[in-house]
Design a protein around this motif. Structure first.
Motif, mmCIF file in Angstrom:
data_model
loop_
_atom_site.group_PDB
_atom_site.id
_atom_site.type_symbol
_atom_site.label_atom_id
_atom_site.label_comp_id
_atom_site.label_asym_id
_atom_site.label_seq_id
_atom_site.Cartn_x
_atom_site.Cartn_y
_atom_site.Cartn_z
ATOM 1 N N UNK A 84 0.967 -0.957 0.130
ATOM 2 C CA UNK A 84 0.016 0.165 0.105
ATOM 3 C C UNK A 84 0.940 1.345 0.066
ATOM 4 N N UNK A 85 0.955 2.224 -0.967
ATOM 5 C CA UNK A 85 1.389 3.413 -1.124
ATOM 6 C C UNK A 85 0.559 4.481 -0.677
ATOM 7 N N UNK A 86 0.477 5.151 0.447
ATOM 8 C CA UNK A 86 0.064 6.378 0.724
ATOM 9 C C UNK A 86 0.476 7.720 0.410
ATOM 10 N N UNK A 87 -0.001 8.369 -0.272
ATOM 11 C CA UNK A 87 0.448 9.676 -0.545
ATOM 12 C C UNK A 87 -0.178 10.596 0.130
ATOM 13 N N UNK A 88 0.697 11.607 0.809
ATOM 14 C CA UNK A 88 0.042 12.741 1.428
ATOM 15 C C UNK A 88 1.303 13.704 1.747
ATOM 16 N N UNK A 89 0.931 15.066 1.266
ATOM 17 C CA UNK A 89 2.007 16.003 1.565
ATOM 18 C C UNK A 89 2.415 16.410 2.794
ATOM 19 N N UNK A 90 1.360 16.539 3.453
ATOM 20 C CA UNK A 90 1.286 16.837 5.137
ATOM 21 C C UNK A 90 1.492 15.543 5.826
ATOM 22 N N UNK A 91 1.090 14.509 5.398
ATOM 23 C CA UNK A 91 1.393 13.441 6.260
ATOM 24 C C UNK A 91 0.257 13.252 7.404
ATOM 25 N N UNK A 125 3.793 -1.183 3.968
ATOM 26 C CA UNK A 125 3.189 0.432 3.940
ATOM 27 C C UNK A 125 4.447 1.039 3.374
ATOM 28 N N UNK A 126 4.239 1.986 2.205
ATOM 29 C CA UNK A 126 5.126 2.928 1.670
ATOM 30 C C UNK A 126 4.517 4.370 1.900
ATOM 31 N N UNK A 127 5.073 5.236 2.581
ATOM 32 C CA UNK A 127 4.362 6.467 2.681
ATOM 33 C C UNK A 127 5.197 7.540 1.993
ATOM 34 N N UNK A 128 4.566 8.423 1.039
ATOM 35 C CA UNK A 128 5.094 9.368 0.446
ATOM 36 C C UNK A 128 4.791 10.514 1.015
ATOM 37 N N UNK A 129 5.458 11.472 1.585
ATOM 38 C CA UNK A 129 5.255 12.655 2.362
ATOM 39 C C UNK A 129 6.337 13.678 2.538
ATOM 40 N N UNK A 130 5.922 14.736 2.919
ATOM 41 C CA UNK A 130 6.914 15.987 3.207
ATOM 42 C C UNK A 130 7.518 15.829 4.536
ATOM 43 N N UNK A 131 6.767 15.116 5.418
ATOM 44 C CA UNK A 131 7.079 15.357 6.836
ATOM 45 C C UNK A 131 7.607 13.905 7.462
ATOM 46 N N UNK A 132 8.939 13.840 7.721
ATOM 47 C CA UNK A 132 9.410 12.267 8.221
ATOM 48 C C UNK A 132 8.499 12.021 9.466
ATOM 49 N N UNK A 133 8.272 12.955 10.196
ATOM 50 C CA UNK A 133 7.540 12.528 11.775
ATOM 51 C C UNK A 133 6.027 12.913 11.570
ATOM 52 N N UNK A 134 5.363 12.885 10.581
ATOM 53 C CA UNK A 134 4.181 12.965 10.414
ATOM 54 C C UNK A 134 3.130 11.892 10.935
#
Length: 286
Positions: A186-193, A212-221
């Protein structure tokens, strides 16, 4: 995870984790960002004094960025230079001509790509690629503008021969996540996270055993709490400009690097799939 061998831009990384820092650590971050040229020459005591915090806070700040200590952090600052995050042509002004505006937007987008590159963690990208290659099915989810990127990525994975599905409606995302299983990615894409509808669904997918793969601007979101791996982006976006093109450019760049690497890792399979899908639509063109 140590990033001593990474070309990471410290200034960009600070922005990525700023909200997750303690108030004392944020004071260190502000001093570093505002006085980057000077900070590269300071001792740990100098930085602590200028930030009005203890030396242990400075060390803790450096380690949260992924460095082993203060000297490791200073080396990264020196290697990345101090001007990389500044726009070459300055901020956009109301009085700018169309051509000057085009120059500034181009410089900003170039900076977005360079900053995104500085956040690439080869180990994380490699792990994500191998999990995708071995997966039974890929699900790509995003809400709003990130949903558009999920659709584009699903198209690319399909062209490479993967069983990929996408959704941007929160209810459909949640139902899909309730049905995923071990072996799915599952790849979840969210700028804010921090998009609640997406994060809540990703938690369900995690419980069901999906990778789970997260694509986000914020490492600790919030979304990264459920991610096996996080691929960081660097598009600038404020509350009034949600879905900014710079965010999509950064997300697309990460997906482009990831899918091209996957294509190279399985050349024969990719070639067959690309030929089949190209042939399927060939009669749709003049």
């Amino acid at each position: 995870m140590s990033r001593v061998n990474s070309p990471m831009n410290p200034d960009v990384m600070i922005t990525s984790i700023f909200q997750s820092l303690t108030k004392s650590e944020q004071k260190v971050a502000e001093v570093v960002k505002n006085r980057l040229k000077e900070a590269v020459y300071w001792s740990v005591s100098d930085l602590a004094e200028n930030a009005e915090v203890g030396e242990t806070t400075v060390i803790r700040f450096c380690r949260k960025l992924g460095y082993r200590g203060y000297q490791d952090f200073k080396l990264a600052v020196a290697q990345n230079g101090t001007e990389g995050t500044k726009q070459e042509y300055g901020e956009v002004e109301d009085t700018d001509s169309l051509y000057v505006l085009a120059q500034k937007v181009t410089a900003e987008n170039n900076a977005t790509l360079q900053n995104t590159l500085s956040l690439v963690d080869p180990d994380s990208m490699e792990e994500a690629a191998q999990e995708i290659i071995a997966s039974s099915k890929i699900y790509l989810f995003g809400v709003g503008a990130s949903g558009v990127m999920a659709q584009q990525a699903q198209y690319r994975f399909m062209r490479l021969g993967f069983n990929a599905e996408t959704a941007s409606d929160s209810h459909v995302i949640a139902m899909n996540c309730s049905l995923v299983k071990k072996g799915d990615v599952v790849i979840g894409i969210s700028t804010s996270g921090s998009t609640k509808d997406l994060v809540d669904a990703i938690e369900i997918a995690k419980r069901n055993g999906a990778y789970i793969i997260c694509i986000t601007n914020h490492m600790k979101s919030p979304i990264t709490k459920y991610g096996n791996v996080a691929l960081l982006t660097s598009g600038k976006e404020d509350p009034l400009h949600g879905g900014a093109f710079s965010s999509l450019i950064s997300q697309m760049h990460v997906m482009d690097v990831l899918t091209r690497y996957i294509e190279r890792q399985q050349k024969d399979r990719s070639l067959v799939a690309l030929q089949k899908t190209a042939k399927a639509v060939s009669d749709k063109l003049y």
